[in-house]
Design an enzyme around this catalytic site. Structure first.
Site, PDB file in Angstrom:
ATOM      1  N   HIS A 243       0.850  -1.224   0.073  1.00 35.99           N
ATOM      2  CA  HIS A 243       0.006  -0.004  -0.099  1.00 35.99           C
ATOM      3  C   HIS A 243       0.847   1.179  -0.199  1.00 35.99           C
ATOM      4  CE1 HIS A 243      -3.624  -2.650   1.165  1.00 35.99           C
ATOM      5  NE2 HIS A 243      -2.768  -3.096   2.129  1.00 35.99           N
TER       6      HIS A 243
HETATM    7  O1  RIB Z   1      -5.004  -0.150   4.640  1.00 34.83           O
HETATM    8  C1  RIB Z   1      -3.672  -0.234   4.412  1.00 34.83           C
HETATM    9  C2  RIB Z   1      -3.071   0.914   5.234  1.00 34.83           C
HETATM   10  O2  RIB Z   1      -3.423   0.548   6.892  1.00 34.83           O
HETATM   11  C3  RIB Z   1      -1.478   0.915   5.063  1.00 34.83           C
HETATM   12  O3  RIB Z   1      -1.309   2.239   5.367  1.00 34.83           O
HETATM   13  C4  RIB Z   1      -1.050   0.054   6.085  1.00 34.83           C
HETATM   14  O4  RIB Z   1       0.241   0.454   6.888  1.00 34.83           O
HETATM   15  C5  RIB Z   1      -2.208   0.256   7.350  1.00 34.83           C
HETATM   16  O5  RIB Z   1      -1.764   1.480   8.058  1.00 34.83           O
END
Ligand code: RIB
Ligand code: CA
Length: 319
Positions: A243
């Site tokens: 992500h």
């Molecule tokens: O949903 C993914 C996000 O949530 C990313 O930033 C991961 O690190 C968590 O913080």
């Protein structure tokens, strides 16, 4: 270096946050003015410790790291140890940080930086719940017009949610903060699950990091091998979505991404859809187009960029 883009990284490390921070520190196009930790994946005491451990892994102990919010604005903190492990950075063996945490509060640093740096010259890169950014906007509303851009990982619409059927974790943890940020009037670029779910850490890609043979490359492979197992089981995929590095990659190579400007709002009342981000992708409402919503990525190009930049980092941290 002339023309370096000045950024503040707000983060809840988190293995994917860690890779995003390493990508930023490895990229000379970016000047990391500071890293502000927020509660999220794990409590603040661990996210700020992890942020410092990552800076030392990168050989950048001079980086300014600040601690911010210990809880969301209104809701109780929800964490994600089941994904990131008890420390929030399970996978590699990394030593206790020796670089110190800055005394100033993260929110004060964000405000101070935006009020003293040239107008529209600092980008906020948000990789976790938006609590620190919302507190800064409430404490000093004048910063909204001084922010160059807020580039955030969060939300999801076509892909649904990852912590509830409709909500993505960063937004779900603090939907009220997300609402303040989305309505702030600052230029926003959102990298939601709709795009990050197309950037999977396949076995071949994880091998590419390990194949760098560097301390950082091997550590990244160990982070990914730990972090991806939860999503591999959940989605039945080869690898899990990476992500947060999408935020930094967007700054470095926006041509890898595709999206459009549209209205995005967040649910803050219904318990059924709390934290859901509603993207008016087809423009069926007259609501203001407040965000550039990214849906697609050239994932091969993304990972090529990541491996090349991570490969530049030489670490003093013993294996
Ligand atoms: O949903 C993914 C996000 O949530 C990313 O930033 C991961 O690190 C968590 O913080
Ligand atoms: Ca994160």
């Amino acid at each position: 270096m002339p023309g370096r883009r000045k950024i503040i990284i707000d983060t809840d490390p988190g293995q994917d946050d860690a890779v995003a921070i390493l990508l930023a520190l490895a990229s000379p196009e970016l000047e990391v003015l500071g890293i502000t930790a927020v509660c999220g994946n794990v409590p603040l005491a661990l996210t700020e410790r992890n942020a410092r451990r990552i800076c030392e892994l990168a050989g950048r102990p001079e980086t300014l790291v600040f601690a911010g919010a210990t809880r969301p604005l209104l809701r109780e903190l929800v964490t994600a140890e089941q994904v990131h492990g008890k420390t929030g950075l399970n996978g590699p063996e990394l030593p206790e940080p020796s670089m110190r945490l800055q005394d100033a509060h993260a929110v004060d640093f964000i405000i101070e930086t935006l009020m003293t740096e040239e107008r529209a010259s600092v980008t906020l890169c948000a990789l976790g719940p938006l609590t620190n950014l919302a507190l800064a906007l409430v404490r000093e509303p004048r910063i909204a017009s001084r922010i160059q851009e807020i580039v955030l990982m969060g939300g999801g619409f076509f892909e649904g949610g990852n912590v509830t059927p409709t909500a993505e974790f960063n937004i779900y943890v603090d939907p009220h903060a997300a609402d303040i940020v989305l309505k702030s009037g600052a230029p926003i670029v959102m990298l939601p699950l709709d795009v990050t779910h197309k950037a999977l850490t396949t076995a071949a890609r994880t091998r590419a990091f390990r194949g760098l043979g560097t301390r950082v490359g091997v550590a990244v492979a160990e982070m990914l091998e730990f972090f991806e197992r939860f999503d591999e089981q959940k989605y039945g995929t080869d690898g899990g979505p990476l992500h947060d590095p999408c935020v930094i990659a967007w700054l470095l190579a926006p041509q890898l991404f595709r999206g459009r400007c549209c209205n995005v709002e967040v649910e803050t009342t219904s318990e059924l859809t709390m934290g859901m981000t509603v993207a008016d992708w087809w423009g069926v409402t007259s609501r203001p187009k407040n965000a550039t919503y990214i849906r697609d990525v050239d994932h091969d190009g993304f990972f090529r960029l990541l491996v090349e930049r991570i490969g530049r980092l030489k670490s003093p941290v013993p294996a």
